[in-house]
Motif scaffolding. Structure first.
Motif, PDB file in Angstrom:
ATOM      1  N   LEU A 169      15.175  10.941  24.124  1.00  0.00           N
ATOM      2  CA  LEU A 169      16.309  10.044  23.909  1.00  0.00           C
ATOM      3  C   LEU A 169      17.478  10.449  24.792  1.00  0.00           C
ATOM      4  CD1 LEU A 169      17.668   7.728  22.414  1.00  0.00           C
ATOM      5  CD2 LEU A 169      18.239   9.336  20.565  1.00  0.00           C
ATOM      6  N   THR A 170      17.674  11.755  24.969  1.00  0.00           N
ATOM      7  CA  THR A 170      18.759  12.227  25.832  1.00  0.00           C
ATOM      8  C   THR A 170      18.569  11.765  27.270  1.00  0.00           C
ATOM      9  OG1 THR A 170      19.062  14.164  24.421  1.00  0.00           O
ATOM     10  CG2 THR A 170      19.985  14.283  26.638  1.00  0.00           C
ATOM     11  N   ASP A 171      17.322  11.833  27.770  1.00  0.00           N
ATOM     12  CA  ASP A 171      17.029  11.350  29.123  1.00  0.00           C
ATOM     13  C   ASP A 171      17.319   9.858  29.241  1.00  0.00           C
ATOM     14  OD1 ASP A 171      16.249  13.868  29.876  1.00  0.00           O
ATOM     15  OD2 ASP A 171      14.107  13.515  29.541  1.00  0.00           O
ATOM     16  N   GLN A 172      16.939   9.090  28.230  1.00  0.00           N
ATOM     17  CA  GLN A 172      17.221   7.650  28.250  1.00  0.00           C
ATOM     18  C   GLN A 172      18.726   7.390  28.239  1.00  0.00           C
ATOM     19  OE1 GLN A 172      15.112   6.197  24.830  1.00  0.00           O
ATOM     20  NE2 GLN A 172      13.137   6.102  25.887  1.00  0.00           N
ATOM     21  N   LEU A 173      19.465   8.163  27.437  1.00  0.00           N
ATOM     22  CA  LEU A 173      20.921   7.997  27.394  1.00  0.00           C
ATOM     23  C   LEU A 173      21.550   8.322  28.741  1.00  0.00           C
ATOM     24  CD1 LEU A 173      21.648   9.598  23.888  1.00  0.00           C
ATOM     25  CD2 LEU A 173      22.017   7.210  24.537  1.00  0.00           C
ATOM     26  N   ARG A 174      21.064   9.401  29.361  1.00  0.00           N
ATOM     27  CA  ARG A 174      21.622   9.781  30.658  1.00  0.00           C
ATOM     28  C   ARG A 174      21.413   8.677  31.677  1.00  0.00           C
ATOM     29  NH1 ARG A 174      19.011  14.021  31.144  1.00  0.00           N
ATOM     30  NH2 ARG A 174      20.580  15.527  30.433  1.00  0.00           N
ATOM     31  N   GLU A 175      20.220   8.096  31.699  1.00  0.00           N
ATOM     32  CA  GLU A 175      19.920   7.039  32.651  1.00  0.00           C
ATOM     33  C   GLU A 175      20.757   5.789  32.374  1.00  0.00           C
ATOM     34  OE1 GLU A 175      16.018   4.422  34.084  1.00  0.00           O
ATOM     35  OE2 GLU A 175      15.779   6.173  32.786  1.00  0.00           O
ATOM     36  N   GLN A 176      20.906   5.398  31.099  1.00  0.00           N
ATOM     37  CA  GLN A 176      21.674   4.209  30.751  1.00  0.00           C
ATOM     38  C   GLN A 176      23.164   4.393  31.025  1.00  0.00           C
ATOM     39  OE1 GLN A 176      20.618   1.132  29.588  1.00  0.00           O
ATOM     40  NE2 GLN A 176      18.573   1.871  30.150  1.00  0.00           N
ATOM     41  N   LEU A 177      23.677   5.571  30.748  1.00  0.00           N
ATOM     42  CA  LEU A 177      25.100   5.833  31.005  1.00  0.00           C
ATOM     43  C   LEU A 177      25.402   5.746  32.495  1.00  0.00           C
ATOM     44  CD1 LEU A 177      25.710   8.773  28.485  1.00  0.00           C
ATOM     45  CD2 LEU A 177      26.653   6.455  28.337  1.00  0.00           C
ATOM     46  N   ARG A 178      24.479   6.256  33.326  1.00  0.00           N
ATOM     47  CA  ARG A 178      24.696   6.177  34.770  1.00  0.00           C
ATOM     48  C   ARG A 178      24.625   4.732  35.249  1.00  0.00           C
ATOM     49  NH1 ARG A 178      20.890  11.248  36.764  1.00  0.00           N
ATOM     50  NH2 ARG A 178      22.356  12.925  36.212  1.00  0.00           N
ATOM     51  N   GLU A 179      23.631   3.980  34.758  1.00  0.00           N
ATOM     52  CA  GLU A 179      23.513   2.593  35.199  1.00  0.00           C
ATOM     53  C   GLU A 179      24.725   1.761  34.802  1.00  0.00           C
ATOM     54  OE1 GLU A 179      19.944   0.911  33.759  1.00  0.00           O
ATOM     55  OE2 GLU A 179      18.603   2.171  34.972  1.00  0.00           O
ATOM     56  N   ASN A 180      25.332   2.061  33.652  1.00  0.00           N
ATOM     57  CA  ASN A 180      26.488   1.303  33.176  1.00  0.00           C
ATOM     58  C   ASN A 180      27.813   1.943  33.569  1.00  0.00           C
ATOM     59  OD1 ASN A 180      25.476  -0.971  31.123  1.00  0.00           O
ATOM     60  ND2 ASN A 180      24.150   0.838  30.881  1.00  0.00           N
ATOM     61  N   ARG A 181      27.732   2.992  34.428  1.00  0.00           N
ATOM     62  CA  ARG A 181      28.931   3.677  34.947  1.00  0.00           C
ATOM     63  C   ARG A 181      29.868   4.125  33.817  1.00  0.00           C
ATOM     64  NH1 ARG A 181      29.064   3.113  40.343  1.00  0.00           N
ATOM     65  NH2 ARG A 181      27.810   1.445  41.290  1.00  0.00           N
ATOM     66  N   LEU A 182      29.278   4.739  32.822  1.00  0.00           N
ATOM     67  CA  LEU A 182      30.048   5.302  31.713  1.00  0.00           C
ATOM     68  C   LEU A 182      30.072   6.820  31.895  1.00  0.00           C
ATOM     69  CD1 LEU A 182      28.569   3.158  28.796  1.00  0.00           C
ATOM     70  CD2 LEU A 182      30.793   2.875  29.908  1.00  0.00           C
ATOM     71  N   ALA A 183      31.246   7.344  32.243  1.00  0.00           N
ATOM     72  CA  ALA A 183      31.363   8.763  32.574  1.00  0.00           C
ATOM     73  C   ALA A 183      31.360   9.616  31.306  1.00  0.00           C
ATOM     74  CB  ALA A 183      32.660   9.006  33.353  1.00  0.00           C
ATOM     75  N   TYR A 184      30.723  10.780  31.390  1.00  0.00           N
ATOM     76  CA  TYR A 184      30.686  11.702  30.257  1.00  0.00           C
ATOM     77  C   TYR A 184      30.882  13.122  30.775  1.00  0.00           C
ATOM     78  CZ  TYR A 184      25.855  12.306  31.888  1.00  0.00           C
ATOM     79  OH  TYR A 184      24.754  12.536  32.653  1.00  0.00           O
ATOM     80  N   ARG A 185      31.463  13.958  29.905  1.00  0.00           N
ATOM     81  CA  ARG A 185      31.651  15.360  30.263  1.00  0.00           C
ATOM     82  C   ARG A 185      30.357  16.145  30.066  1.00  0.00           C
ATOM     83  NH1 ARG A 185      36.781  14.770  27.603  1.00  0.00           N
ATOM     84  NH2 ARG A 185      38.498  14.943  29.109  1.00  0.00           N
ATOM     85  N   THR A 186      29.787  16.004  28.877  1.00  0.00           N
ATOM     86  CA  THR A 186      28.543  16.724  28.566  1.00  0.00           C
ATOM     87  C   THR A 186      27.607  15.790  27.803  1.00  0.00           C
ATOM     88  OG1 THR A 186      29.418  17.571  26.474  1.00  0.00           O
ATOM     89  CG2 THR A 186      29.671  18.975  28.443  1.00  0.00           C
ATOM     90  N   LEU A 187      26.332  16.066  27.989  1.00  0.00           N
ATOM     91  CA  LEU A 187      25.296  15.368  27.230  1.00  0.00           C
ATOM     92  C   LEU A 187      24.276  16.441  26.832  1.00  0.00           C
ATOM     93  CD1 LEU A 187      23.946  12.868  26.069  1.00  0.00           C
ATOM     94  CD2 LEU A 187      22.974  12.379  28.326  1.00  0.00           C
TER      95      LEU A 187
END
Length: 843
Positions: free
Chosen positions: A73-91
């Motif tokens: 799920l973390t890998d899926q979140l990382r990919e979706q956040l990048r595609e939607n240009r949602l910046a995060y500090r840590t995952l």
């Protein structure tokens, strides 16, 4: 050297070699130790039900399963956040689930929507995770229902993988059941040191393919370092590879031990499925010159450079020994475990049936064999001595072949052995009755012997081949006890062909020579002989037989649905108690507990006074299984003074969920194979009559189980398979005589031919039913609960199979044959001489 002498020498050598092969199995251990290892190892092993073995209790690391789900799920979140240009500090990943820390609180709403979409389960319509929001942090926590489902699926998948690995390893008929919420209980027959098996089961076998990090690796692709030893002479170092796999091991369709033609080193040759082959071809075409790391359970085992496009096949090298390469191939064929297995307990267990039950089963089996010998001697006199001697040799040769193959004998295997012995007796009866018939027709002793063997050979061959077709399909499609039955039965049939056709003939010819010119006289039963020459008209009452059979089959189907079968622990699962009863013997425990719990199974452990008790689920279990466990513990404590209950848990069924489907498929395929053979050897209506009658026989046997409440377990499955073979054999004998008479008198009415065929084979039918029944009757009456599920239905099934040959199969053949006549079709296939009569007159 005469023909008889040559045949006697060949038969003698075969018999001596076969009996010598069986000798190490029956020799005492003190004598076997003096034999060469290659000879002493040719022994017949006994299964868990007869001997016992080793027990492993494996715990599935379900925490690893849940953690792996968090990582995916973390890998899926990382990919979706990048595609939607949602910046995060840590995952990151916590034990409860992924944790997201955003750079900008304004992105919280969009991120929350994205997360909700990913954690929604389309099957249940609910979210697998709960989301907690604190400032710029989103914390995901797996729901209890989701964790419970992951755990259940992981244990079920682990059960299937463990079954496949043990089957691939060559271990025969192990017991594999689910114990408790996260445990798998494995019992290994005849395994004193399970270290190798423990290593096979403890290896997760997660195989993945990763590209080694190089100039072609994108900058944003996460990397990881894994240990890698390029060759046996090199030291282990870290290899940097891309974290995401290029290809998963699930695409491997097959894997085998092979040898590199250049270095002669052991390698693992593998083949991919269709989708994996396409994917591998595309990957290799686009990455020529790159190193592809093959990773097994977190360690790089090889990293070859791709020099050309690779299709659906490849090989894995890694300084393996032959054993290591073979084990790796086995693991890849069986599939990866969803989670690591930890050995929580290892101990030695006694036989499932108990020494007292085994002794009773052996005693009743020996008594049954003695009754068969006595019957043959009483009926055929001195010629019966030859039949009994051939039967004894047949039993010895079967054990010799099984010993050479290193087979493991279990109770279902004994079922196949008993049926093969019954069919061996049937072959001798067929030969004797044919010789008697030819003698009554005025032939000389030598000509009667030749004609008797010639005519009986065709019948024996057809009946055995028909049964072998069914058995081969059962072996290919079935598993576990079904395969054990098929192997023993198949070997028994092949050996009986040799002893009946070759060995018995040599003995009978030798006796004829010793008798000189004396007339050939084989005794029988006078009243049966009179029936054979009477005007008995079975076809006159055909509608009565068909009507009664149809009513009984319909009633059996109704009984199957209500009250239904009494399933044993093999199919239903149940309850397991480990007790310490130092003052009670196994026999005393059985005498105390079996009257209160009729289907209880008591298995001694290595520790003196310790036992495992298994009890199947009741037909109407209480709302809480824990309540029944408490009642069971209390009942055992009350019945057995001084007993201490060490453990009480729920256990799953012994067979996999697909076992019933595969067994039904095996029976259907076996029926199709028999239908095809009978159609080729006889005609369509012969095949249809046989298969339809066989279906009616099976329904009546199932109804018998439902009516009597006899436990339906794996032994019962073996009994049904044995009865299928017996019933088919019985019908082929009658139909073979029908074919013979049709060829001799094609214009004779079919009803007359059927009546004549039944009358002429009635002696053989009665004798075969009596001998098979005598072999089983002591087991049915005094064999105890251990063999009741086999012996009692077998005795009933013999009556059903015999009567259906006379009153069901023959009338069905008459109805179908008359229908063919009205359509202008013949009853048998035309021979080449009948098709082209001019060929028969050519010089």
């Amino acid at each position: 050297m005469t023909s008889l002498t040559k045949r006697a020498v060949v038969c003698g050598l075969i018999v001596i070699l076969g009996l010598l092969s069986a000798l190490p199995t029956v020799l005492p251990a003190s004598v076997s130790q003096q034999l060469p290892d290659w000879y002493a190892d040719t022994t017949l092993s006994l299964g868990l039900d007869l001997r016992g073995g080793s027990q492993l209790l494996l715990n599935v690391d379900t925490a690893a399963v849940v953690q792996n789900e968090h990582l995916q799920l973390t890998d899926q979140l990382r990919e979706q956040l990048r595609e939607n240009r949602l910046a995060y500090r840590t995952l990151s990943v916590s034990p409860e689930g992924p944790v997201i820390t955003l750079r900008n609180a304004a992105d919280m709403s969009a991120t929350l929507s994205l997360v909700q979409a990913l954690i929604q389960n389309p099957d249940t319509g609910t979210a697998d995770y709960t989301v907690r929001r604190e400032a710029e942090v989103l914390t995901l926590q797996a729901s209890p229902a989701f964790v419970e489902r992951l755990t259940r699926e992981a244990v079920e998948r682990s059960l299937e993988v463990v079954r496949k690995r043990l089957n691939e390893s060559g271990l025969v008929d192990p017991t594999i059941v689910r114990q408790g919420a996260e445990g798998i209980l494995v019992q290994l027959p005849g395994v004193d040191d399970p270290a190798h098996i423990r290593a096979l089961l403890g290896t997760t076998a997660q195989l993945t393919f990763h590209w080694a990090a190089d100039a072609k690796t994108p900058a944003d692709v996460p990397l990881q370092n894994l240990p890698y030893q390029a060759s046996a002479s090199d030291s282990t170092s870290d290899l940097t590879i891309e974290q995401d796999s290029a290809l998963a091991g699930k695409h491997i369709r097959d894997a085998r031990l092979a040898y590199n033609p250049e270095t002669n080193e052991p390698v693992v040759s593998f083949a991919l499925d269709r989708s994996g082959a396409r994917l591998f071809a595309d990957l290799s075409a686009n990455n020529l010159g790159r190193a592809l790391a093959i990773v097994l359970d977190g360690q790089v085992i090889t990293a070859p450079v791709i020099r050309s496009v690779i299709g659906g096949q490849g090989e894995i090298s890694g300084a393996f020994s032959a054993t290591e390469a073979s084990d790796l191939a086995l693991l890849l064929r069986a599939g990866a475990l969803p989670a690591p297995l930890e050995v929580a307990e290892e101990r030695t267990v006694g036989p499932e049936l108990g020494s007292d039950a085994i002794s009773m089963g052996i005693s009743t089996g020996v008594l049954g064999t003695a009754l068969v010998f006595a019957f043959m001697l009483a009926i055929y006199g001195r010629w019966g001595v030859i039949a009994c001697f051939a039967l004894g040799v047949n039993i010895g040769l079967v054990f010799g072949v099984l010993s050479l193959l290193g087979a493991t004998l279990t109770l279902p295997g004994i079922a196949g052995l008993i049926l093969s012995i019954g069919m061996a007796v049937d072959a001798n009866i067929l030969i004797n009755e044919r010789i008697r018939e030819e003698s009554r027709n005025g032939r000389s002793p030598r000509m009667a012997l030749d004609a008797g063997f010639k005519r009986a050979f065709r019948t024996i061959l057809d009946s055995n081949i028909t049964t072998l077709i069914a058995i081969s399909l059962l072996f290919m499609v079935g598993s576990g006890p079904v395969r054990g039955f098929a192997v023993t039965m198949g070997i028994g049939l092949l050996v009986s062909l040799f002893t009946a056709i070759a060995f018995t003939r040599v003995l009978m010819e030798w006796r004829l020579i010793r008798r000189g010119r004396q007339p050939l006289s084989i005794s029988g039963l006078a009243w049966l002989d009179r029936v054979g020459t009477s005007s008995l008209d079975v076809m006159r009452h055909r509608w009565l037989g068909l009507s009664v059979s149809a009513l009984l089959s319909l009633a059996s189907v109704a009984l199957f649905f209500g009250p239904g079968l009494t399933y044993g622990i093999d199919f239903s699962g149940g309850y397991l108690l480990e007790i310490a009863a130092p003052t009670a013997s196994l026999a005393e425990l059985r005498a105390t507990l079996e009257p209160a719990f009729q289907q209880i199974m008591i298995q001694p452990l290595a520790e003196a006074g310790d036992y495992l008790l298994r009890l199947p689920l009741t037909q109407t279990p209480p709302d809480s299984p824990i309540d029944l466990l408490g009642q069971l513990k209390g009942a055992v404590t009350d019945l057995v003074p001084g007993v201490q209950v060490l453990r009480a848990e729920m256990v799953g069924p012994k067979v996999s969920g697909s076992f019933a489907d595969m067994t039904v498929l095996a029976i259907l395929l076996a029926g199709s194979g028999m239908l095809a053979y009978l159609w080729l050897r006889y005609e369509t209506h012969f095949a249809i009559a046989t298969v339809v009658t066989l279906g009616l026989d099976i329904t009546k046997i199932i109804g018998f189980f439902a009516l009597t409440g006899i436990e339906f377990n794996l032994t019962a499955v073996a009994a049904i398979l044995a009865l299928i073979g017996y019933s088919v054999n019985d019908k082929v004998v009658v139909f073979d005589r029908v074919r013979e008479l049709l060829q001799a008198e094609p214009d004779r009415p079919l009803a007359d031919i059927l009546n004549a065929s039944i009358r002429s084979t009635l002696t053989r039918t009665v004798f075969t039913s009596v001998t098979t029944g005598l072999a089983l009757l002591p087991m049915a009456l005094a064999g105890g609960s251990a063999v009741a599920s086999f012996a009692v239905p077998m005795v009933f099934g013999i009556l059903v199979g015999t009567s259906s040959s006379l009153f069901i199969a023959a009338p069905l053949l008459l109805l179908l044959g008359e229908r063919r006549s009205r359509r202008g079709l013949g009853q048998l296939r035309l021979t080449p001489e009948q098709t082209l009569p001019e060929l028969a007159t050519m010089p």
